[in-house]
Design a protein around this motif. Structure first.
Motif: not given
Lengths: 407, 223
Positions: A399-401, B49, B53-56, B106-107, B74-75, B109-110, A320-322, A324, B78-79, B81-82
């Motif tokens: 999915q993250p959720i 959600h 972008a935590l759910d589709l 944390l965010p 998916d990647d 770092m990613y 969720a925080l990004g 991959k 992630a970008d 969300r980040n």
């Protein structure tokens, strides 16, 4: 996020959650340690049994003359006078015989032996230096009969451990003392180590003298009563028996083996027992290894599955925080590998120490098989990594959720 | 900034299909401060959600900043969300046995932010939410309100275009709730787009616009 950073993150996750890391490590340590200990003990028992059989002479062939036939009357077995020192020499020197390690010509008979006031009737064996090697005779004290003794017809004797006690008692140190056999005075130069009660032909009672001394000075004979031959290993016994048989038949110009004036006796029953026991042990060892690997592996599998599955929410949060997918899977893989390598190594050290202590406590030889250790670490470590990786990649695919909602 | 077309989400439990969202279409412009209201079970968390972008979605389209999110890998998600979205969870979702500072880092770092900058930025945002004295406390040693503020700092630290907050004041006392709403208003004035879920009318009043959801459908949109 580069690899070094990932490594640091993995290490910090492992050290922050000490309880979880400790439990997982314990599972792997016990898994690998017990597998290594069990396999090592199994191999130690196998080696111990093999050594005992080996000491009975599993690669020993004995050539003895067949019964003497005199005017249609057959004498007792082994009384023939057809076996000579030249036969022994021929076996030793033959280029056709490829399976023989050493040859020991022997003359043995019973005589009265006197030392001081003690008078004992015992077995006198005329030997060459090869005898000690072939029959596994070890000395408690002094030296064995030498080549020089044999050439010089030296008047020396080596006493069996029991014979030494019978002749000199417990108080007197026999080496350097003299004994009298058939009017000849012999000096004691050595005493053998007791071989215990396992022997069917008890050598602890015997007295060893140089072959030439026995033949010419004590018994007045020129022939041999037997020739002992050590084959290179127990597997070539049958071949060695054939090769020696052909050589001796040829030397005697006998074409029909049924008419041979000698017989070659191999310790067949011992050999059969040996291979049966070794076979049983191999099966037993395989079973022990398989079961302990299975048990250790299942233990490791469970602990990894539980610890990583428990972290599904954490994986969801990181996503969720990004983070991959690849980054998450790599982090968990690195964590699992560190955990497995460190605990695997600890387990290995504990396993080696454990088998060392148990072996010495049970009087077994300490055997360390690199192959079995590699197997234990490879299988258990592999299971650890697979079952650390599998739930991690499964959670990373969600999915993250969904991962965050995981209970 | 945000545009949805007939967004639908159905959950399948065994053989029963539950419709959480039914053909939801709306638009949120850059710089807006929107509150989504509705009783429990109205689908507001599900909507949030999907927006985060935590759910589709099961069907329908969702455009974020002109990009069709439903079609990303998916990647790429992630970008997004980040970097584009700051998400503040109702349950905070902080890493336990980890310091407040590390949680905010944390965010970054990613995102590959250098380690010196990370610490500097994390400290700055923790100060902004009033936690400069709690930076090195473990997240599980903080009170609910403090944890919520760590979560807000974490949501802001990547300087996202959109801040999504799921019941940001749900678990904290009312005076702290007012403080947090003031932080939100300040952020909105700084140009951040904010979407917030709440069931409290007085919290919703801080927003410029309220979207009411009932049974997975939009009732009305009041300005």
């Amino acid at each position: 996020m580069d690899f070094l950073e990932l490594l640091l993150e993995s290490i910090s996750t492992l050290t922050v959650n000490k309880m979880r890391t400790g439990l997982a490590a314990l599972g792997i340590i016990i898994g690998i340690g017990s597998v290594i200990t069990l396999i090592a003990l199994g191999q130690a028992s196998q080696k111990s049994v093999e050594e005992q059989i080996q000491s009975l002479g599993a690669n020993l062939l004995t050539i003895s003359p067949t019964a003497q036939v005199n005017q249609g009357i057959r004498g007792a077995a082994g009384t023939g006078i057809t076996l000579s020192l030249e036969d022994a020499q021929a076996i030793q020197d033959s280029e056709i015989i490829t399976t023989v390690k050493s040859v020991s010509p022997e003359y043995s008979g019973r005589l009265q032996v006197v030392a001081g006031r003690n008078n004992v009737n015992t077995q006198i064996i005329g030997v060459t230096p090869q005898y000690a090697e072939i029959r596994n005779v070890d000395l408690a004290d002094g030296v064995f009969i030498t080549e020089h003794n044999v050439q010089a017809q030296a008047r020396v004797a080596v006493l069996g451990s029991q014979a030494a006690i019978d002749l000199f008692g417990e108080e007197v140190y026999p080496v350097g003392q003299t004994i009298r056999i058939n009017g000849q005075v012999l000096r004691v130069v050595g005493i053998t180590l007791s071989k215990g009660g396992t022997s069917f032909n008890n050598l602890d009672d015997a007295i060893f003298v140089p072959l030439s001394t026995a033949q010419r000075q004590l018994f007045g004979a020129t022939h041999l009563t037997s020739i002992a031959v050590a084959a290179l290993n127990p597997d070539v016994m049958a071949l060695a028996q054939d090769q020696i048989g052909y050589l001796l038949l040829e030397r005697r110009n006998i074409s029909d083996p049924a008419l041979a004036d000698f017989s070659i006796f191999s310790q067949h029953d011992i050999l059969d027992t040996a291979s049966a026991v070794t076979g049983t042990f191999t099966t037993l060892l395989g079973g022990i290894a398989a079961i302990s690997l299975l048990v250790g592996g299942i233990g490791i599998m469970n602990i990894m599955l539980v610890t990583v599955t428990e972290r599904t929410r954490e994986i969801g949060l990181r996503k969720a925080l990004g983070a991959k997918k690849k980054v998450i899977i790599t982090q968990f893989l690195v964590e699992t590998v560190i955990l497995t390598v460190v605990s695997g190594f600890t387990g290995m050290v504990l396993g080696i120490a454990g088998s060392y202590f148990i072996s010495s406590a049970m009087n077994l030889p300490f055997v360390l098989s690199v192959r079995s250790m590699m197997l234990a670490i490879g299988v258990s470590g592999g299971i650890g990594v697979i079952f650390g990786w599998y739930p991690a990649q499964k959670a990373a695919k969600l999915q993250p959720i969904e991962a965050l909602r995981y209970e | 900034m945000i545009k949805t077309n007939n967004l639908t989400k159905t959950y399948r439990t065994g053989t029963i299909n539950t419709v959480a969202l039914a053909n939801v279409s709306f638009e949120i412009k850059q710089g807006e401060f929107v509150a989504i209201m509705g009783p429990s079970g109205s689908g507001k968390s599900t909507l949030m959600h999907i927006l985060g972008a935590l759910d589709l979605p099961t069907s329908g389209e969702y455009f974020l900043d002109g990009q069709n999110v439903s079609q990303l890998t998916d990647d790429q998600l992630a970008d997004i969300r980040n970097k584009k979205i700051g998400f503040i969870f109702q349950a905070y979702n902080l890493l336990p046995r980890t310091t407040a500072l590390k949680n905010v880092i944390l965010p970054m770092m990613y995102a590959g932010v250098s380690s010196e900058e990370r610490i500097e930025r994390a400290a700055k945002f923790l100060k902004k939410v009033g936690l400069e004295n709690r930076m090195h406390h473990f997240s599980n040693q903080l009170s609910g309100g403090q944890q919520q503020r760590v979560a807000i700092a974490r949501g802001l630290v990547m300087n996202p275009k959109i801040l999504l907050a799921d019941e940001p004041t749900g678990n904290i006392a009312s005076e702290q709730a007012a403080e947090i709403m003031e932080v939100f208003q300040q952020l909105n004035q700084d140009g951040h787009t904010i979407v917030m879920i709440t069931h409290e009318q007085e919290i919703a009043e801080y927003a410029q616009r309220i979207i009411n959801l009932r049974d997975g459908k939009i009732l009305q949109s009041e300005d």
